[in-house]
Write an enzyme that holds these catalytic residues in place. Structure first.
Site, mmCIF file in Angstrom:
data_model
loop_
_atom_site.group_PDB
_atom_site.id
_atom_site.type_symbol
_atom_site.label_atom_id
_atom_site.label_comp_id
_atom_site.label_asym_id
_atom_site.label_seq_id
_atom_site.Cartn_x
_atom_site.Cartn_y
_atom_site.Cartn_z
ATOM 1 N N GLU A 9 -50.443 -38.521 32.017
ATOM 2 C CA GLU A 9 -51.495 -39.207 32.763
ATOM 3 C C GLU A 9 -52.605 -38.233 33.072
ATOM 4 O O GLU A 9 -52.373 -37.040 33.237
ATOM 5 C CB GLU A 9 -50.943 -39.730 34.106
ATOM 6 C CG GLU A 9 -50.062 -40.938 33.968
ATOM 7 C CD GLU A 9 -49.520 -41.409 35.318
ATOM 8 O OE1 GLU A 9 -49.899 -40.846 36.366
ATOM 9 O OE2 GLU A 9 -48.709 -42.345 35.302
ATOM 10 N N ARG A 57 -36.541 -51.363 45.207
ATOM 11 C CA ARG A 57 -35.552 -51.187 46.276
ATOM 12 C C ARG A 57 -36.294 -51.073 47.587
ATOM 13 O O ARG A 57 -37.526 -51.074 47.614
ATOM 14 C CB ARG A 57 -34.776 -49.893 46.039
ATOM 15 C CG ARG A 57 -35.741 -48.702 45.908
ATOM 16 C CD ARG A 57 -35.031 -47.367 45.824
ATOM 17 N NE ARG A 57 -35.866 -46.320 45.264
ATOM 18 C CZ ARG A 57 -36.732 -45.574 45.946
ATOM 19 N NH1 ARG A 57 -36.906 -45.776 47.232
ATOM 20 N NH2 ARG A 57 -37.438 -44.634 45.348
ATOM 21 N N GLU A 61 -46.369 -48.655 43.755
ATOM 22 C CA GLU A 61 -47.082 -47.424 44.113
ATOM 23 C C GLU A 61 -48.375 -47.303 43.303
ATOM 24 O O GLU A 61 -48.353 -47.418 42.078
ATOM 25 C CB GLU A 61 -46.195 -46.203 43.844
ATOM 26 C CG GLU A 61 -44.957 -46.175 44.726
ATOM 27 C CD GLU A 61 -44.190 -44.859 44.629
ATOM 28 O OE1 GLU A 61 -43.524 -44.505 45.607
ATOM 29 O OE2 GLU A 61 -44.251 -44.183 43.577
ATOM 30 N N GLU A 88 -46.102 -46.687 39.582
ATOM 31 C CA GLU A 88 -44.751 -47.146 39.267
ATOM 32 C C GLU A 88 -44.336 -48.152 40.319
ATOM 33 O O GLU A 88 -44.989 -48.292 41.351
ATOM 34 C CB GLU A 88 -43.758 -45.975 39.263
ATOM 35 C CG GLU A 88 -43.590 -45.329 40.623
ATOM 36 C CD GLU A 88 -42.319 -44.483 40.739
ATOM 37 O OE1 GLU A 88 -41.423 -44.612 39.889
ATOM 38 O OE2 GLU A 88 -42.228 -43.715 41.708
ATOM 39 N N ASN A 105 -41.013 -49.169 42.706
ATOM 40 C CA ASN A 105 -39.669 -48.829 43.154
ATOM 41 C C ASN A 105 -38.976 -50.131 43.533
ATOM 42 O O ASN A 105 -39.409 -50.827 44.453
ATOM 43 C CB ASN A 105 -39.723 -47.859 44.335
ATOM 44 C CG ASN A 105 -40.250 -46.495 43.907
ATOM 45 O OD1 ASN A 105 -39.980 -46.040 42.794
ATOM 46 N ND2 ASN A 105 -41.021 -45.861 44.757
ATOM 47 N N HIS A 162 -44.731 -33.167 45.089
ATOM 48 C CA HIS A 162 -44.816 -34.581 44.718
ATOM 49 C C HIS A 162 -43.850 -35.451 45.508
ATOM 50 O O HIS A 162 -43.478 -36.525 45.077
ATOM 51 C CB HIS A 162 -44.567 -34.793 43.224
ATOM 52 C CG HIS A 162 -45.510 -34.027 42.352
ATOM 53 N ND1 HIS A 162 -46.876 -34.201 42.404
ATOM 54 C CD2 HIS A 162 -45.296 -33.072 41.423
ATOM 55 C CE1 HIS A 162 -47.442 -33.390 41.544
ATOM 56 N NE2 HIS A 162 -46.522 -32.681 40.943
ATOM 57 N N LYS A 215 -40.941 -45.560 33.495
ATOM 58 C CA LYS A 215 -42.363 -45.616 33.836
ATOM 59 C C LYS A 215 -43.203 -46.049 32.636
ATOM 60 O O LYS A 215 -44.143 -46.831 32.782
ATOM 61 C CB LYS A 215 -42.844 -44.259 34.333
ATOM 62 C CG LYS A 215 -42.259 -43.834 35.683
ATOM 63 C CD LYS A 215 -42.914 -42.540 36.149
ATOM 64 C CE LYS A 215 -42.035 -41.709 37.061
ATOM 65 N NZ LYS A 215 -41.822 -42.234 38.388
HETATM 66 P P1 ADP Z 1 -41.718 -40.462 41.355
HETATM 67 O O1 ADP Z 1 -40.973 -41.456 40.547
HETATM 68 O O2 ADP Z 1 -41.117 -39.126 41.274
HETATM 69 O O3 ADP Z 1 -41.949 -40.965 42.742
HETATM 70 P P2 ADP Z 1 -44.540 -40.997 40.835
HETATM 71 O O4 ADP Z 1 -45.063 -41.416 39.520
HETATM 72 O O5 ADP Z 1 -44.432 -42.058 41.863
HETATM 73 O O6 ADP Z 1 -43.137 -40.305 40.617
HETATM 74 O O7 ADP Z 1 -45.464 -39.812 41.368
HETATM 75 C C1 ADP Z 1 -45.090 -39.035 42.489
HETATM 76 C C2 ADP Z 1 -46.318 -38.365 43.088
HETATM 77 O O8 ADP Z 1 -47.000 -37.549 42.152
HETATM 78 C C3 ADP Z 1 -47.375 -39.331 43.579
HETATM 79 O O9 ADP Z 1 -47.107 -39.785 44.883
HETATM 80 C C4 ADP Z 1 -48.640 -38.483 43.528
HETATM 81 O O10 ADP Z 1 -48.737 -37.645 44.640
HETATM 82 C C5 ADP Z 1 -48.414 -37.620 42.333
HETATM 83 N N1 ADP Z 1 -49.033 -38.215 41.145
HETATM 84 C C6 ADP Z 1 -48.459 -39.079 40.299
HETATM 85 N N2 ADP Z 1 -49.291 -39.439 39.316
HETATM 86 C C7 ADP Z 1 -50.445 -38.769 39.519
HETATM 87 C C8 ADP Z 1 -51.695 -38.672 38.824
HETATM 88 N N3 ADP Z 1 -51.911 -39.340 37.694
HETATM 89 N N4 ADP Z 1 -52.664 -37.887 39.325
HETATM 90 C C9 ADP Z 1 -52.446 -37.180 40.455
HETATM 91 N N5 ADP Z 1 -51.294 -37.202 41.145
HETATM 92 C C10 ADP Z 1 -50.297 -37.981 40.687
HETATM 93 P P1 ADP Z 2 -39.078 -42.860 48.159
HETATM 94 O O1 ADP Z 2 -38.223 -44.016 48.582
HETATM 95 O O2 ADP Z 2 -39.995 -42.500 49.248
HETATM 96 O O3 ADP Z 2 -39.792 -43.055 46.861
HETATM 97 P P2 ADP Z 2 -37.507 -40.889 46.712
HETATM 98 O O4 ADP Z 2 -38.047 -41.478 45.467
HETATM 99 O O5 ADP Z 2 -37.685 -39.437 46.973
HETATM 100 O O6 ADP Z 2 -38.083 -41.635 48.012
HETATM 101 O O7 ADP Z 2 -35.965 -41.195 46.694
HETATM 102 C C1 ADP Z 2 -35.416 -42.097 47.556
HETATM 103 C C2 ADP Z 2 -34.325 -41.477 48.375
HETATM 104 O O8 ADP Z 2 -33.097 -41.643 47.697
HETATM 105 C C3 ADP Z 2 -34.398 -40.012 48.653
HETATM 106 O O9 ADP Z 2 -35.171 -39.644 49.723
HETATM 107 C C4 ADP Z 2 -32.965 -39.684 48.924
HETATM 108 O O10 ADP Z 2 -32.653 -39.863 50.275
HETATM 109 C C5 ADP Z 2 -32.220 -40.654 48.082
HETATM 110 N N1 ADP Z 2 -31.702 -40.012 46.905
HETATM 111 C C6 ADP Z 2 -32.286 -39.960 45.708
HETATM 112 N N2 ADP Z 2 -31.515 -39.325 44.833
HETATM 113 C C7 ADP Z 2 -30.406 -38.951 45.490
HETATM 114 C C8 ADP Z 2 -29.219 -38.234 45.123
HETATM 115 N N3 ADP Z 2 -29.013 -37.780 43.896
HETATM 116 N N4 ADP Z 2 -28.298 -38.022 46.065
HETATM 117 C C9 ADP Z 2 -28.491 -38.482 47.305
HETATM 118 N N5 ADP Z 2 -29.577 -39.148 47.717
HETATM 119 C C10 ADP Z 2 -30.523 -39.389 46.819
HETATM 120 MG MG MG Z 3 -42.976 -42.604 43.164
#
Ligand code: ADP
Ligand code: ADP
Ligand code: MG
Length: 682
Positions: free
Chosen positions: A200, A300, A275, A296, A298, A235, A116
């Site tokens: 952040e 995929r 995102e 961030e 993703n 989160h 990130k």
């Molecule tokens: P991850 O890689 O675990 O998905 P993210 O950076 O995408 O991490 O953040 C996951 C969630 O955390 C976001 O969907 C949001 O709900 C919350 N979040 C992340 N950054 C912030 C922020 N700066 N302020 C408030 N909520 C946040």
């Molecule tokens: P999103 O695609 O909404 O950001 P997540 O960041 O939570 O969802 O992760 C993507 C998906 O990958 C998860 O919902 C889960 O199904 C799968 N995943 C992530 N880590 C693992 C793990 N260690 N073992 C199995 N499945 C996983």
């Molecule tokens: Mg995220």
């Protein structure tokens, strides 16, 4: 186009990819761990190769075994799904080195977005707006704390390598900074092998709005609109919808263009999601004041991609396959349209009333509403499990995804509520009833969205079921009567057991009586049923003030569960009932509930010898022991940290006492119910 692809994943996403491949005439190879030998994704593919044992690091994360399987079966390309190796640039590179197509972005694009902190530096240079914060390389705790002061509390500490909502701590008060930082670094190191964090500003009234992008190898890049994933717990996404309610068209376009710019900045190819966190400084009714910041990318396909499919009518996996095969994007930005509204609910094995702790178990009952699978429809369910399958501790806790669409948001909401009411799961704790409450809440219905919705609406979302105890008891009694006659009639004819003669029944003046004992939550609820001379029933539920009595009428239809129509206490109700040992699972249009039939004799002495033992609430891994043997602890004090199914959980002392001994060490795997330590009472 490819002739044969290997799907390097399991569960619903593996089945999802297989469905599109089949439609396109592409042969598929599944890989599986020995825990998944009979899993649906294995049956869904044309061929299957076992790649190891249950733990992901021994199978689904073993890149070299997956490459061997691809070579052995003659697959030309590998679809990684999400999770596992999907965002692993080393694996993407290894595919290329082996002459196989990785169905995803180039390794360099994965690497650029993988951390990130680093991706934020790149986005800054590309002119994409960032959340105010610190993403520098200096990780000295004093520097980090000074940066937090500069940014201003509340702040969010995030693992730079994090994902899945893990390794994130909100800090409201400088006094709590050091402890939160340590926890975050520990989780980051344990889960991602990298302790680096970034800080952040915690955005106020934040909404999570993400943009689906697609790029091909010919220099084209488009955005397929947005998804609003603001409804979250820990989160992590719970409900996802498209389009984002109230998002001004002008803002959608700016976010879309920023997302495309982000993708172009890293030479992106394939499906990706950018995102954004969106601030609502003037509240829910002032969308014109919304501001968006990059969070961030993703790199995929995302779990929630079906909502984009529902509003665009496109198959995103088909687009992925075409792009990976070198074809240009099927549509240009000007040709892309969306219509209607779609919502996805993640159906998870978890316990909403106990901090959403993940749960495991067998799906004794798994009944779905009429729906499609893996293809756009008004009601769609994507899943990779069947009734009888086990939700195991090895993989994540998602059971299924329920996706609905409608012409309007209101129509989609109504369909979601109806579909959830018809989704019956017994055997594994799950969030279906909780999701119905969220969907029916005022805040969600009126799209007053931000990531704190679940916390804020606590009062309406948690607590006892909407069903009243007397009504539930009436249904349970009707269920008992409905499920008896065949057995009882046959028994009577052969001079055998008649339930009305059992120890809890008796006769007087031609009327016959029976006593029942149920438990509703923690409360015992007695009931007395009378079969009157004319053959009708009279039911009295409860005692004293709360008692409720009246005639009981019922109709019953045996099926997988009993479908009952019950009239009692002036109300009529339809319900489906499944018996699981002593537990009766009731599903009604007003909500679901569990009623326990109490057999006092069977439980004599159950509570003896409970004191002084602390057991694992779920299967997992011991991350840290926070107290030494001999230490005196207070009730509620944190004793250990356990990690399971992508989350960390703190085990606290149930009472004051002294730690006698630990039975496990950090790093050990534990089974649900395993005794972790012995506590001597104070
Ligand atoms: P991850 O890689 O675990 O998905 P993210 O950076 O995408 O991490 O953040 C996951 C969630 O955390 C976001 O969907 C949001 O709900 C919350 N979040 C992340 N950054 C912030 C922020 N700066 N302020 C408030 N909520 C946040
Ligand atoms: P999103 O695609 O909404 O950001 P997540 O960041 O939570 O969802 O992760 C993507 C998906 O990958 C998860 O919902 C889960 O199904 C799968 N995943 C992530 N880590 C693992 C793990 N260690 N073992 C199995 N499945 C996983
Ligand atoms: Mg995220």
């Amino acid at each position: 186009m490819f002739d044969k692809i290997l799907i390097a994943n399991r569960g619903e996403i593996a089945c999802r990819v297989a469905a599109t491949a089949r439609r396109l005439g592409i042969r598929t190879v599944a890989v599986y761990s020995d825990a998944d030998a009979h899993a649906r994704h294995v049956a869904a593919c044309d061929e299957a190769v076992c790649i190891g044992t249950a733990a992901p690091q021994d199978s689904y994360l073993r890149g070299e075994r997956i490459l061997d399987a691809a070579r052995a079966t003659g697959a030309q390309a590998i679809h990684p799904g999400y999770g596992f190796l999907s965002e692993n640039e080393g694996f993407a590179q290894a595919c290329a080195d082996a002459g196989l197509v990785f169905i995803g972005p180039p390794p360099a694009a994965i690497a650029a977005m993988g951390l990130k902190a680093q991706s934020k530096r790149l986005m800054e240079a590309a002119g994409v707006p960032l959340v105010p914060g610190y993403h520098g390389a200096d990780q000295d705790p004093r520097v980090l704390k000074a940066e937090a002061e500069r940014i201003g509390y509340p702040v969010l500490i995030k693992a730079s390598a994090g994902g899945g909502g893990k390794g994130m701590r909100r800090v409201d008060d400088p006094a709590a900074f050091e402890e939160a930082l340590a926890a975050c670094q520990r989780e980051a190191l344990g889960s991602f092998g990298d302790a680096a964090v970034l800080i952040e500003k915690y955005v106020q009234r934040p909404r999570h709005i993400e943009i689906q992008i697609f790029a091909d190898a010919h220099g084209n890049a488009v955005y397929l609109f947005e998804r609003d994933c603001s409804v979250q717990r820990r989160h992590q996404k719970v409900l996802e919808e498209a389009p984002a309610p109230g998002l001004p068209a002008e803002l959608r376009e700016r976010m879309g263009l920023a997302a495309v710019a982000a993708a172009r900045a890293v030479g992106y190819v394939g499906a990706g999601t950018v995102e954004f966190i969106v601030e609502q400084p003037l509240g829910y009714d002032h969308p014109e004041a919304m501001r968006f910041y990059f969070m961030e990318m993703n790199t995929r396909l995302q779990v929630e991609h079906p909502v984009t499919e529902a509003i665009t009518g496109l198959d995103l996996v088909e687009w992925q396959l075409r792009v990976a095969a070198g074809e240009p994007l099927p549509l240009s930005q000007g040709e892309l349209r969306f219509r209607g509204h779609a919502i996805e609910a993640r159906i998870c094995a978890e316990n909403p009333d106990n901090q959403f702790l993940p749960a495991t178990g067998r799906l004794h009952v798994y009944r779905k509403p009429a729906c499609s699978a893996f293809t756009v429809a008004d009601v769609r369910i994507d899943d990779g499990v069947d009734e009888g399958d086990v939700i195991s501790p090895h993989y994540d806790s998602m059971i299924a995804k329920l996706i609905v669409r409608g012409d309007t948001r209101a129509q989609a909401l109504a369909r979601l509520d109806a579909a959830l009411a018809q989704l019956h799961i017994v055997g594994v704790a799950n969030n279906v009833a909780f999701l119905r409450r969220v969907v029916r809440s005022d805040a969600f219905a009126h799209a007053r969205l931000d990531t704190a919705l679940i916390e804020r609406e606590r009062a309406a979302l948690f607590g006892p079921p909407a069903l009243h105890a007397p009504t539930a008891v009436a249904v349970a009694v009707a269920h008992t009567l409905a499920s008896e006659p065949a057995a009882a009639g046959a028994a009577a004819a052969h001079g055998g057991h008649d339930p009305w003669d059992a120890r809890d029944g008796f006769a007087s003046h031609g009327e016959r009586h029976r006593h029942f004992a149920f438990r509703w939550g923690d409360d015992p609820v007695p009931a007395r049923l009378t079969r009157r001379r004319d053959g009708t029933y009279w039911l009295a539920v409860g005692e004293g003030e709360a008692a409720c009595a009246g005639p009981l009428y019922w109709r019953a239809d045996p099926g997988g569960g009993w479908a009952l129509g019950v009239t009692f206490g002036g109300a009529s109700l339809r319900a489906t009932v499944y018996a699981e040992g002593e537990r009766l699972h009731l599903f009604t249009p007003d909500g679901a509930a569990v009623l326990v039939t109490v057999d006092e004799l069977a439980h004599a002495g159950d509570h003896a010898a409970e004191g002084g033992r602390l057991t694992a609430p779920m299967p997992g891994k011991v991350v840290a022991l926070l107290v030494q043997p001999g230490a005196a602890v207070k009730k509620g004090q944190a004793l250990a940290v356990l990690e399971a199914m992508k989350m960390e959980h703190t085990i606290t002392a149930p009472a004051d006492g002294t730690v006698a001994e630990w039975l496990y060490a950090p790093g050990d795997a534990v089974l649900e119910g395993a005794e972790l330590l012995r506590l001597s009472p104070a």
